[in-house]
Design a protein around this motif. Structure first.
Motif, PDB file in Angstrom:
ATOM      1  N   THR A   2       0.881  -1.306   0.059  1.00 37.92           N
ATOM      2  CA  THR A   2       0.092  -0.040   0.272  1.00 37.92           C
ATOM      3  C   THR A   2       0.826   1.496   0.205  1.00 37.92           C
ATOM      4  N   GLN A   3       1.834   1.217   0.676  1.00 38.03           N
ATOM      5  CA  GLN A   3       3.003   2.434   0.916  1.00 38.03           C
ATOM      6  C   GLN A   3       3.486   2.555  -0.484  1.00 38.03           C
ATOM      7  N   ARG A   4       3.900   1.517  -1.401  1.00 42.06           N
ATOM      8  CA  ARG A   4       4.398   1.516  -2.667  1.00 42.06           C
ATOM      9  C   ARG A   4       3.641   2.227  -3.655  1.00 42.06           C
ATOM     10  N   ALA A   5       2.133   1.901  -3.415  1.00 40.96           N
ATOM     11  CA  ALA A   5       1.246   2.148  -4.473  1.00 40.96           C
ATOM     12  C   ALA A   5       0.836   3.779  -4.144  1.00 40.96           C
ATOM     13  N   ASP A   6       1.297   4.364  -3.239  1.00 40.54           N
ATOM     14  CA  ASP A   6       1.146   5.810  -3.324  1.00 40.54           C
ATOM     15  C   ASP A   6      -0.226   6.348  -3.439  1.00 40.54           C
ATOM     16  N   LEU A   7      -1.216   5.620  -2.867  1.00 43.55           N
ATOM     17  CA  LEU A   7      -2.571   6.241  -2.780  1.00 43.55           C
ATOM     18  C   LEU A   7      -2.732   7.538  -1.935  1.00 43.55           C
ATOM     19  N   LYS A   8      -3.038   8.562  -2.333  1.00 44.10           N
ATOM     20  CA  LYS A   8      -3.325   9.707  -1.465  1.00 44.10           C
ATOM     21  C   LYS A   8      -4.699   9.702  -0.922  1.00 44.10           C
ATOM     22  N   PRO A   9      -5.086  10.525   0.170  1.00 42.62           N
ATOM     23  CA  PRO A   9      -6.141  10.978   0.684  1.00 42.62           C
ATOM     24  C   PRO A   9      -7.073  11.343  -0.324  1.00 42.62           C
ATOM     25  N   GLY A  10      -8.277  10.619  -0.555  1.00 38.59           N
ATOM     26  CA  GLY A  10      -9.131  11.234  -1.357  1.00 38.59           C
ATOM     27  C   GLY A  10      -9.073  10.671  -2.817  1.00 38.59           C
ATOM     28  N   GLY A  11      -8.139   9.621  -2.908  1.00 36.72           N
ATOM     29  CA  GLY A  11      -7.986   9.252  -4.071  1.00 36.72           C
ATOM     30  C   GLY A  11      -8.731   7.876  -4.513  1.00 36.72           C
ATOM     31  N   HIS A  12      -8.329   7.250  -5.725  1.00 36.52           N
ATOM     32  CA  HIS A  12      -9.339   6.187  -6.077  1.00 36.52           C
ATOM     33  C   HIS A  12      -8.381   5.068  -6.613  1.00 36.52           C
ATOM     34  N   GLY A  13      -8.335   3.845  -5.804  1.00 32.65           N
ATOM     35  CA  GLY A  13      -7.521   2.794  -6.256  1.00 32.65           C
ATOM     36  C   GLY A  13      -8.344   1.501  -6.399  1.00 32.65           C
ATOM     37  N   LEU A  14      -7.684   0.636  -7.264  1.00 28.07           N
ATOM     38  CA  LEU A  14      -8.502  -0.472  -7.796  1.00 28.07           C
ATOM     39  C   LEU A  14      -7.402  -1.513  -7.520  1.00 28.07           C
ATOM     40  N   ASP A  15      -8.079  -2.696  -6.858  1.00 19.68           N
ATOM     41  CA  ASP A  15      -7.263  -3.856  -6.283  1.00 19.68           C
ATOM     42  C   ASP A  15      -7.764  -4.983  -7.095  1.00 19.68           C
ATOM     43  N   ILE A  16      -7.192  -5.521  -8.189  1.00 18.79           N
ATOM     44  CA  ILE A  16      -7.619  -6.642  -8.699  1.00 18.79           C
ATOM     45  C   ILE A  16      -7.314  -7.917  -8.369  1.00 18.79           C
ATOM     46  N   CYS A  17      -8.116  -9.106  -8.646  1.00 19.92           N
ATOM     47  CA  CYS A  17      -7.974 -10.257  -8.050  1.00 19.92           C
ATOM     48  C   CYS A  17      -7.614 -10.101  -6.509  1.00 19.92           C
ATOM     49  N   CYS A  18      -8.690  -9.231  -5.935  1.00 18.15           N
ATOM     50  CA  CYS A  18      -8.730  -8.955  -4.525  1.00 18.15           C
ATOM     51  C   CYS A  18      -8.909 -10.045  -3.572  1.00 18.15           C
ATOM     52  N   GLY A  19      -9.377 -11.251  -3.873  1.00 16.54           N
ATOM     53  CA  GLY A  19      -9.517 -12.239  -2.893  1.00 16.54           C
ATOM     54  C   GLY A  19     -10.362 -11.888  -1.834  1.00 16.54           C
TER      55      GLY A  19
END
Length: 245
Positions: free
Chosen positions: A47-64
């Motif tokens: 998650t740290q490496r993904a650098d998703l900021k507050p208020g951002g929109h992330g996609l987690d594929i094969c989320c299990g």
């Protein structure tokens, strides 16, 4: 089957879907047991490496079961949004239970879909992540191309998956343990030795983290690199979509 428990490429999607449907109820417990409890720290690092900021929109594929999805939701906060996608309906059922028990549940949207054909417009997400998923798709390069397509310019694509340890002796001991103990544990905890034998065999043939960096670069990502965790047993591979691409 090819190898010990590896399906042929054209059979892989159905095989993997059936396998994860069969082990969904014990999947989180087995992750904790197999990783000696380190899996949570690995997801936090991803998650740290993904650098998703507050208020951002992330996609987690094969989320299990949604565990990385939840970590991403912590990063983006209540003002943001995280979409989790998997093609195993039973894994998603567990994910929904996990999400319901989290205070950021309103931030997370879960749905069933195929990593090989993402149902999103180009340049939609601030980051796209996948944890222990690229190893299970029929074609890594098609899935990666889709991830690159839907991430915004400047956004990160990040994979957490099994690595290939390189330290002599440790490498041999690790693969011996993985080959012998993981299927035994799968039979004991999940009554499914075959599924966990597949996890060993698929990890064996999964590209080395250095090779995965090359593939990330091949599909247009920049600043590509990898981070070995637990001596290279697990690796996080990342890249950034260039501005203007």
């Amino acid at each position: 089957m090819q190898g010990n428990c590896l399906p042929l490429k054209e059979q892989k999607e159905t095989f993997v879907q059936d396998m994860f449907n069969a082990i969904a109820g014990r999947y989180d417990l087995m992750n904790i047991v197999m990783s000696f409890g380190l899996d949570r720290a690995w997801r936090r690092f991803t998650t740290q490496r993904a650098d998703l900021k507050p208020g951002g929109h992330g996609l987690d594929i094969c989320c299990g079961t949604g565990m990385l999805t939840i970590e991403l939701a912590k990063a983006t906060g209540p003002a943001g949004k995280v979409t989790g996608m998997d093609f195993s309906e039973k894994m998603l059922a567990v994910a929904r239970e996990n999400v319901q028990n989290n205070k950021l549940s309103s931030t997370i949207q879960l749905f069933q879909g195929n990593a090989m054909k993402l149902a999103f417009e180009d340049d939609t997400f601030d980051c796209v992540t996948v944890a222990w998923g690229l190893r299970n798709v029929p074609d890594i390069e098609i899935a990666l191309r889709e991830m690159v397509r839907v991430v915004k310019p400047g956004g990160k694509v990040v994979s957490l998956d099994m690595g290939h340890p390189s330290v002599p002796v440790f490498r041999q001991l690790y693969w011996f343990w993985f080959e012998r103990m993981i299927p035994f544990m799968g039979r004991f905890w999940c009554n499914n030795k075959k599924a966990y034998a597949y996890l060993h065999d698929s990890a064996r043939v999964f590209p080395h983290q250095q090779e995965l960096v090359r593939i990330f670069t091949q599909y247009g990502l920049t600043s590509t690199t990898y981070h070995n965790l637990a001596g290279g047993v697990v690796a996080v591979v990342e890249g950034k979509k260039p501005q203007g691409k």
